[in-house]
Design an enzyme around this catalytic site. Structure first.
Site, mmCIF file in Angstrom:
data_model
loop_
_atom_site.group_PDB
_atom_site.id
_atom_site.type_symbol
_atom_site.label_atom_id
_atom_site.label_comp_id
_atom_site.label_asym_id
_atom_site.label_seq_id
_atom_site.Cartn_x
_atom_site.Cartn_y
_atom_site.Cartn_z
ATOM 1 N N LYS A 13 0.879 -1.343 -0.096
ATOM 2 C CA LYS A 13 -0.087 -0.054 0.072
ATOM 3 C C LYS A 13 1.003 1.282 0.021
ATOM 4 O O LYS A 13 0.693 2.216 -0.794
ATOM 5 C CB LYS A 13 -0.780 0.050 1.209
ATOM 6 C CG LYS A 13 -1.986 -1.210 1.176
ATOM 7 C CD LYS A 13 -2.826 -1.078 2.585
ATOM 8 C CE LYS A 13 -2.245 -1.135 3.614
ATOM 9 N NZ LYS A 13 -1.412 -2.324 3.824
ATOM 10 N N ARG A 88 -9.849 -0.010 8.583
ATOM 11 C CA ARG A 88 -9.385 -1.460 8.912
ATOM 12 C C ARG A 88 -10.199 -2.079 9.868
ATOM 13 O O ARG A 88 -9.814 -3.281 10.146
ATOM 14 C CB ARG A 88 -8.085 -1.070 9.938
ATOM 15 C CG ARG A 88 -6.550 -1.427 9.065
ATOM 16 C CD ARG A 88 -5.468 -0.839 10.216
ATOM 17 N NE ARG A 88 -4.471 -1.755 9.877
ATOM 18 C CZ ARG A 88 -3.294 -1.092 9.477
ATOM 19 N NH1 ARG A 88 -3.488 0.100 8.804
ATOM 20 N NH2 ARG A 88 -2.287 -1.546 9.137
ATOM 21 N N ARG A 122 11.598 -5.228 5.377
ATOM 22 C CA ARG A 122 11.431 -3.990 4.731
ATOM 23 C C ARG A 122 12.350 -2.952 5.663
ATOM 24 O O ARG A 122 12.524 -3.326 6.924
ATOM 25 C CB ARG A 122 9.915 -3.715 5.457
ATOM 26 C CG ARG A 122 9.463 -1.955 5.317
ATOM 27 C CD ARG A 122 7.943 -1.729 5.082
ATOM 28 N NE ARG A 122 7.206 -1.925 6.294
ATOM 29 C CZ ARG A 122 6.013 -2.133 6.361
ATOM 30 N NH1 ARG A 122 5.203 -1.706 5.266
ATOM 31 N NH2 ARG A 122 5.330 -2.234 7.434
ATOM 32 N N ARG A 152 11.119 -0.610 11.073
ATOM 33 C CA ARG A 152 10.235 -0.408 12.030
ATOM 34 C C ARG A 152 10.006 -1.250 13.153
ATOM 35 O O ARG A 152 10.147 -2.472 13.023
ATOM 36 C CB ARG A 152 8.816 -0.357 11.186
ATOM 37 C CG ARG A 152 8.221 0.789 10.547
ATOM 38 C CD ARG A 152 7.272 0.795 9.538
ATOM 39 N NE ARG A 152 5.986 -0.082 10.367
ATOM 40 C CZ ARG A 152 5.075 -0.007 9.793
ATOM 41 N NH1 ARG A 152 4.497 0.777 8.486
ATOM 42 N NH2 ARG A 152 3.893 -0.564 10.148
ATOM 43 N N ARG A 163 0.117 -9.085 13.893
ATOM 44 C CA ARG A 163 -0.507 -7.975 12.935
ATOM 45 C C ARG A 163 -1.258 -8.765 11.709
ATOM 46 O O ARG A 163 -2.328 -8.446 11.445
ATOM 47 C CB ARG A 163 0.449 -7.202 12.219
ATOM 48 C CG ARG A 163 0.853 -6.058 13.209
ATOM 49 C CD ARG A 163 2.391 -5.564 12.893
ATOM 50 N NE ARG A 163 2.153 -4.748 11.496
ATOM 51 C CZ ARG A 163 3.140 -4.364 10.605
ATOM 52 N NH1 ARG A 163 4.375 -4.894 11.203
ATOM 53 N NH2 ARG A 163 3.017 -3.677 9.933
HETATM 54 P P1 ADP Z 1 2.200 -1.832 3.278
HETATM 55 O O1 ADP Z 1 2.286 -0.358 3.377
HETATM 56 O O2 ADP Z 1 1.055 -2.342 2.568
HETATM 57 O O3 ADP Z 1 2.391 -2.225 4.569
HETATM 58 P P2 ADP Z 1 4.623 -1.573 1.719
HETATM 59 O O4 ADP Z 1 4.575 -0.850 0.583
HETATM 60 O O5 ADP Z 1 5.464 -0.930 2.751
HETATM 61 O O6 ADP Z 1 3.244 -2.334 2.320
HETATM 62 O O7 ADP Z 1 5.649 -2.729 1.262
HETATM 63 C C1 ADP Z 1 5.992 -3.893 2.359
HETATM 64 C C2 ADP Z 1 7.464 -4.455 1.828
HETATM 65 O O8 ADP Z 1 7.199 -5.038 0.507
HETATM 66 C C3 ADP Z 1 8.364 -3.413 1.443
HETATM 67 O O9 ADP Z 1 9.580 -3.636 1.661
HETATM 68 C C4 ADP Z 1 8.135 -3.090 -0.164
HETATM 69 O O10 ADP Z 1 9.432 -2.510 -0.698
HETATM 70 C C5 ADP Z 1 8.063 -4.448 -0.570
HETATM 71 N N1 ADP Z 1 6.955 -4.521 -1.909
HETATM 72 C C6 ADP Z 1 6.065 -3.631 -2.018
HETATM 73 N N2 ADP Z 1 5.565 -3.975 -2.868
HETATM 74 C C7 ADP Z 1 6.198 -5.075 -3.620
HETATM 75 C C8 ADP Z 1 6.120 -5.803 -4.949
HETATM 76 N N3 ADP Z 1 5.276 -5.724 -5.924
HETATM 77 N N4 ADP Z 1 6.972 -6.948 -5.148
HETATM 78 C C9 ADP Z 1 8.032 -7.130 -4.204
HETATM 79 N N5 ADP Z 1 8.305 -6.444 -2.886
HETATM 80 C C10 ADP Z 1 7.264 -5.475 -2.906
HETATM 81 P P1 AMP Z 2 0.813 0.488 9.232
HETATM 82 O O1 AMP Z 2 1.713 1.689 9.065
HETATM 83 O O2 AMP Z 2 -0.530 1.038 8.291
HETATM 84 O O3 AMP Z 2 1.025 -0.754 8.941
HETATM 85 O O4 AMP Z 2 0.039 0.641 10.673
HETATM 86 C C1 AMP Z 2 0.767 0.445 11.742
HETATM 87 C C2 AMP Z 2 0.115 0.376 13.116
HETATM 88 O O5 AMP Z 2 -0.765 1.460 13.197
HETATM 89 C C3 AMP Z 2 -1.022 -0.807 12.864
HETATM 90 O O6 AMP Z 2 -0.529 -1.816 13.103
HETATM 91 C C4 AMP Z 2 -1.992 -0.366 13.877
HETATM 92 O O7 AMP Z 2 -1.715 -0.463 15.091
HETATM 93 C C5 AMP Z 2 -2.034 1.263 13.626
HETATM 94 N N1 AMP Z 2 -3.074 1.668 12.724
HETATM 95 C C6 AMP Z 2 -2.829 2.198 11.450
HETATM 96 N N2 AMP Z 2 -3.986 2.417 10.826
HETATM 97 C C7 AMP Z 2 -4.963 2.008 11.753
HETATM 98 C C8 AMP Z 2 -6.485 2.184 11.632
HETATM 99 N N3 AMP Z 2 -6.984 2.267 10.521
HETATM 100 N N4 AMP Z 2 -7.141 1.712 12.775
HETATM 101 C C9 AMP Z 2 -6.458 0.966 13.714
HETATM 102 N N5 AMP Z 2 -5.141 1.217 13.891
HETATM 103 C C10 AMP Z 2 -4.275 1.413 12.847
#
Ligand code: ADP
Ligand code: AMP
Length: 205
Positions: A13, A88, A122, A152, A163
């Site tokens: 995302k 969510r 990541r 993170r 998660r």
């Molecule tokens: P989210 O925001 O949904 O938690 P991220 O965009 O941070 O996910 O992506 C999670 C991990 O996967 C990161 O390390 C990113 O670089 C990697 N990633 C994202 N999209 C792809 C893809 N299409 N193929 C391989 N790795 C990806």
């Molecule tokens: P994310 O960066 O989207 O992976 O979110 C990191 C953490 O923030 C999640 O694991 C939740 O603990 C909290 N969080 C983010 N978005 C929401 C949401 N819409 N509702 C509740 N908790 C959230």
């Protein structure tokens, strides 16, 4: 245009959000980024949010909904916005309907066995939020702003497991919810990032 980006943690995302927002000229709203900023600044909200985030749990709906409501009322959201990581829960989606109209929901679908690897590998930029993976990027610094990348706190194996369970239980029901509302498009998030982006652009036409 108002868009929701749905998908499990690690689905991509954040990676897709900046590109989509640049293309559509809309504002990126990530509730996770908002919470992390509050945590870094040690605000009262940040202190509360951290207790949930560290345990892999969701921050309570009331708190999260109020933050989004306030954020989308700002001037930079006038042309539309992309909600990344919100809603969510079904309760959040219902609350959202009271103050905004969602034009499209994109669900980035990735098989569960890929997500653990994506999240534990990541690395993120604490300054601009860019997301990288150790498989594809070896540099210690962000390619956009030069800041030192970090892992993170909640990307360790144990918290990732928690998660993903929370996602299955509390967030995955939103797929059915938005399918029923007729606004959902699912894209295959296991493809490489450029192809996922093309599929999203197509889905937004
Ligand atoms: P989210 O925001 O949904 O938690 P991220 O965009 O941070 O996910 O992506 C999670 C991990 O996967 C990161 O390390 C990113 O670089 C990697 N990633 C994202 N999209 C792809 C893809 N299409 N193929 C391989 N790795 C990806
Ligand atoms: P994310 O960066 O989207 O992976 O979110 C990191 C953490 O923030 C999640 O694991 C939740 O603990 C909290 N969080 C983010 N978005 C929401 C949401 N819409 N509702 C509740 N908790 C959230």
């Amino acid at each position: 245009m108002n868009v929701v980006l749905l998908g499990a943690p690690g689905a991509g995302k954040g990676t897709q959000s900046s590109k989509i927002c640049e293309k559509l000229g809309i504002c990126h709203i990530s509730t996770g980024d908002i919470f992390r900023k509050h945590i870094a600044e040690k605000t009262p909200l940040g202190i509360v949010a951290k207790t949930y985030i560290d345990k892999g749990q969701l921050v309570p709906d009331e708190v999260t909904v109020d933050i989004v409501k306030e954020r989308i009322s700002k001037d930079d959201c006038k042309n539309g916005y992309l909600l990344d990581g919100f809603p969510r829960t079904v309760a959040q989606a219902e609350a959202l309907e009271d103050f905004c109209i969602i034009d499209r929901v994109i669900d980035i679908d990735v098989p569960f066995e890929l997500l653990l690897h994506r999240l534990t590998g990541r690395r993120v930029c604490p300054n601009c939020g860019a997301s990288y993976h150790v498989d594809f990027y070896n540099d210690k610094n962000c390619s956009s702003c030069g800041e030192t990348l970090i892992q993170r706190d909640d990307d360790n194996e144990e918290t990732v497991g928690l998660r993903l369970n929370v996602y299955k239980r509390q967030t995955a029901p939103l797929i059915k919810y938005y399918k029923k509302a007729g606004v959902l498009v699912t894209v295959d998030g296991s493809k490489d990032s450029e192809d996922v982006f093309s599929d999203i652009v197509e889905a937004l036409k």
